[in-house]
Design a protein around this motif. Structure first.
Motif, PDB file in Angstrom:
ATOM      1  N   PHE A 141     -18.972 -19.537  21.913  1.00  0.00           N
ATOM      2  CA  PHE A 141     -19.263 -21.007  21.950  1.00  0.00           C
ATOM      3  C   PHE A 141     -17.966 -21.821  20.481  1.00  0.00           C
ATOM      4  O   PHE A 141     -17.944 -21.659  19.732  1.00  0.00           O
ATOM      5  CB  PHE A 141     -20.516 -21.533  21.642  1.00  0.00           C
ATOM      6  N   SER A 142     -17.608 -22.205  21.713  1.00  0.00           N
ATOM      7  CA  SER A 142     -16.345 -23.724  21.426  1.00  0.00           C
ATOM      8  C   SER A 142     -15.279 -23.907  21.970  1.00  0.00           C
ATOM      9  O   SER A 142     -14.466 -22.966  22.392  1.00  0.00           O
ATOM     10  CB  SER A 142     -15.378 -23.078  19.781  1.00  0.00           C
ATOM     11  N   ALA A 143     -15.360 -25.444  22.175  1.00  0.00           N
ATOM     12  CA  ALA A 143     -14.223 -25.952  22.870  1.00  0.00           C
ATOM     13  C   ALA A 143     -12.849 -26.000  22.202  1.00  0.00           C
ATOM     14  O   ALA A 143     -11.905 -26.401  22.878  1.00  0.00           O
ATOM     15  CB  ALA A 143     -15.212 -27.472  22.861  1.00  0.00           C
ATOM     16  N   GLY A 144     -13.183 -25.895  21.072  1.00  0.00           N
ATOM     17  CA  GLY A 144     -11.411 -26.637  20.581  1.00  0.00           C
ATOM     18  C   GLY A 144     -11.639 -27.544  19.717  1.00  0.00           C
ATOM     19  O   GLY A 144     -10.661 -28.199  19.021  1.00  0.00           O
ATOM     20  N   THR A 145     -13.008 -28.352  20.098  1.00  0.00           N
ATOM     21  CA  THR A 145     -12.378 -29.751  19.075  1.00  0.00           C
ATOM     22  C   THR A 145     -12.488 -30.182  17.813  1.00  0.00           C
ATOM     23  O   THR A 145     -11.553 -30.682  17.301  1.00  0.00           O
ATOM     24  CB  THR A 145     -13.318 -30.641  19.716  1.00  0.00           C
ATOM     25  N   ALA A 199     -12.212 -22.545  11.287  1.00  0.00           N
ATOM     26  CA  ALA A 199     -13.083 -23.623  12.159  1.00  0.00           C
ATOM     27  C   ALA A 199     -13.264 -22.501  14.143  1.00  0.00           C
ATOM     28  O   ALA A 199     -14.013 -23.039  14.425  1.00  0.00           O
ATOM     29  CB  ALA A 199     -12.025 -25.201  12.454  1.00  0.00           C
ATOM     30  N   ALA A 200     -12.713 -21.530  13.616  1.00  0.00           N
ATOM     31  CA  ALA A 200     -13.030 -20.485  15.189  1.00  0.00           C
ATOM     32  C   ALA A 200     -13.840 -19.977  15.128  1.00  0.00           C
ATOM     33  O   ALA A 200     -14.790 -19.600  14.451  1.00  0.00           O
ATOM     34  CB  ALA A 200     -11.762 -19.710  15.301  1.00  0.00           C
ATOM     35  N   PHE A 243      -5.987 -21.830  25.476  1.00  0.00           N
ATOM     36  CA  PHE A 243      -6.427 -22.502  26.465  1.00  0.00           C
ATOM     37  C   PHE A 243      -8.098 -23.718  26.361  1.00  0.00           C
ATOM     38  O   PHE A 243      -8.458 -24.684  27.211  1.00  0.00           O
ATOM     39  CB  PHE A 243      -6.876 -21.704  28.264  1.00  0.00           C
ATOM     40  N   SER A 244      -8.139 -22.953  24.774  1.00  0.00           N
ATOM     41  CA  SER A 244      -8.278 -24.296  24.225  1.00  0.00           C
ATOM     42  C   SER A 244      -7.610 -25.711  24.013  1.00  0.00           C
ATOM     43  O   SER A 244      -6.887 -25.692  24.259  1.00  0.00           O
ATOM     44  CB  SER A 244      -9.670 -23.331  23.237  1.00  0.00           C
ATOM     45  N   LEU A 245      -8.831 -26.161  23.650  1.00  0.00           N
ATOM     46  CA  LEU A 245      -7.902 -27.845  23.341  1.00  0.00           C
ATOM     47  C   LEU A 245      -6.545 -27.763  22.338  1.00  0.00           C
ATOM     48  O   LEU A 245      -7.168 -27.068  20.942  1.00  0.00           O
ATOM     49  CB  LEU A 245      -8.820 -29.127  22.549  1.00  0.00           C
ATOM     50  N   LEU A 246      -5.941 -28.632  22.359  1.00  0.00           N
ATOM     51  CA  LEU A 246      -4.945 -27.968  21.160  1.00  0.00           C
ATOM     52  C   LEU A 246      -4.293 -29.946  20.907  1.00  0.00           C
ATOM     53  O   LEU A 246      -4.652 -30.930  21.496  1.00  0.00           O
ATOM     54  CB  LEU A 246      -3.823 -27.749  22.703  1.00  0.00           C
TER      55      LEU A 246
END
Ligand code: PAZ
Length: 341
Positions: free
Chosen positions: A73-77, A188-189, A100-103
């Protein structure tokens, strides 16, 4: 002064060597290595600090030609937002993120509830423009993004699987050694603790009619047999990045476990800081655990709802990463000072 290097022949070292020997690097590995080397060299010459920010979840593929995988789980926020605050504070950032996660920067317009198309309109001449009420916000983000582009302070490195992640993490850490204490690792990953070794992985898509093909199945059930991922944080702290500042994250769902697990990680790996967060409240409260100290960081106007069961968000535009990153930087300042004395 740096931490002592791993003693040769230690279990951690052997597990690490086996892992990298048996699980080959990603296809873009050599190309990324060159990019990282050049990036680090440029910023080292310019005397700039570099933050390696990891972000998003790693996958554990069930097949080599991957159709199915286990995800983390993680959106990358957290990672994408923190990267922006490091950049704003003069750091160069290597952003090791789930593909493809948040940049950084584009995150403001890329989430499904924040689709960039909703910010646009077609004017009377048929030109696509930004809607009036979004002009200022978008201009601010665009300026910051363009500055990072012009100054070449942001390097994007994608990963998908845990193996890709670990190859990139190790190589980037080795490249960053030239910076000594001027490098900070902000991890944070959400990294898988278990994986399927390459030699036990099916090459092709596992077929339900051919249940023994992958060596993973028994009868009509698919039984997934996972090995533990070597404790890479130990290797990072003691071997790959002995002079850098290392910040790890700890995600829990049980509030009663958070502090004790964060403290345990700090004791086990002897690094600088563990940032603890809970799944349900991670957007507005975290706890910073460093040797002999714990500090809660909270966004104002957030807290338990009247039933005391869930947390609620008040719609504040303040991001918790704008409070976390400056605290990390202050600790980094202190660490650098101590190293120089
Ligand atoms: O990416 P996100 O904002 O949805 O979540 C961030 C997070 C909770 C994955 C991160 O803050 C974190 O705790 N990472 C470490 C996870 C772990 O314990 O492995």
């Amino acid at each position: 002064m740096g931490r002592p290097a791993l003693s040769s022949g230690s279990t951690v070292e052997t597990a690490e060597a086996d892992y990298f020997q048996n699980n080959p690097p990603p296809k873009e590995f050599s190309q990324n290595k060159q990019l990282v080397r050049a990036f680090v060299q440029r910023h080292s010459e310019q005397g700039r600090r570099v933050a390696l920010v990891t972000s998003g979840g790693t996958t554990v593929p069930l097949e080599n030609q991957t159709v199915r995988f286990i995800d983390n789980f993680s959106a990358g926020t957290r990672g994408a937002t923190s990267a922006e605050y490091f950049l704003e504070n003069g750091y160069a950032v290597i952003f090791l993120h789930r593909r493809f996660s948040l940049l950084p920067y584009s995150r403001h317009y890329s989430h499904t509830t924040n689709c960039f198309l909703d910010f646009m309109e077609i004017d009377q001449q048929g030109k696509v423009t930004v809607k009036n009420n979004y002009q200022i916000g978008m201009q601010t983000v665009l300026q910051k993004y363009q500055r990072a582009q012009t100054e070449q302070t942001l390097l994007l490195l994608p990963f998908t699987s845990v193996t890709e992640y670990l190859w990139s993490l190790r190589d980037t850490a080795l490249s960053l050694q030239v910076l000594g204490p001027n490098a900070v690792f902000y991890l944070a990953a959400a990294v898988s603790d278990f994986f399927i070794p390459r030699d036990r992985m099916s090459e092709h898509k596992i077929q339900s009619g051919d249940l023994n093909a992958a060596g993973l199945s028994q009868g009509t059930k698919l039984v997934v047999d996972l090995d533990p991922v070597p404790k890479f944080l130990k290797s990072l702290v003691d071997g790959w990045a002995p002079n850098a500042m290392i910040v790890s994250f700890k995600l829990e769902t049980d509030p009663l476990l958070l502090i004790s697990k964060a403290k345990k990680a700090l004791e086990r790996y002897s690094h600088h800081l563990v940032i603890g967060n809970l799944l349900l409240t991670r957007a507005w409260e975290v706890v910073l655990v460093s040797p002999g100290r714990e500090e809660w960081v909270r966004l104002p106007n957030h807290g338990p709802d009247p039933t005391g069961t869930f947390a609620f968000e008040s719609g504040s535009v303040l991001e918790i990463e704008s409070l976390i990153v400056p605290k990390v930087i202050r600790l980094h300042d202190v660490m650098i000072q101590q190293t120089c004395n």
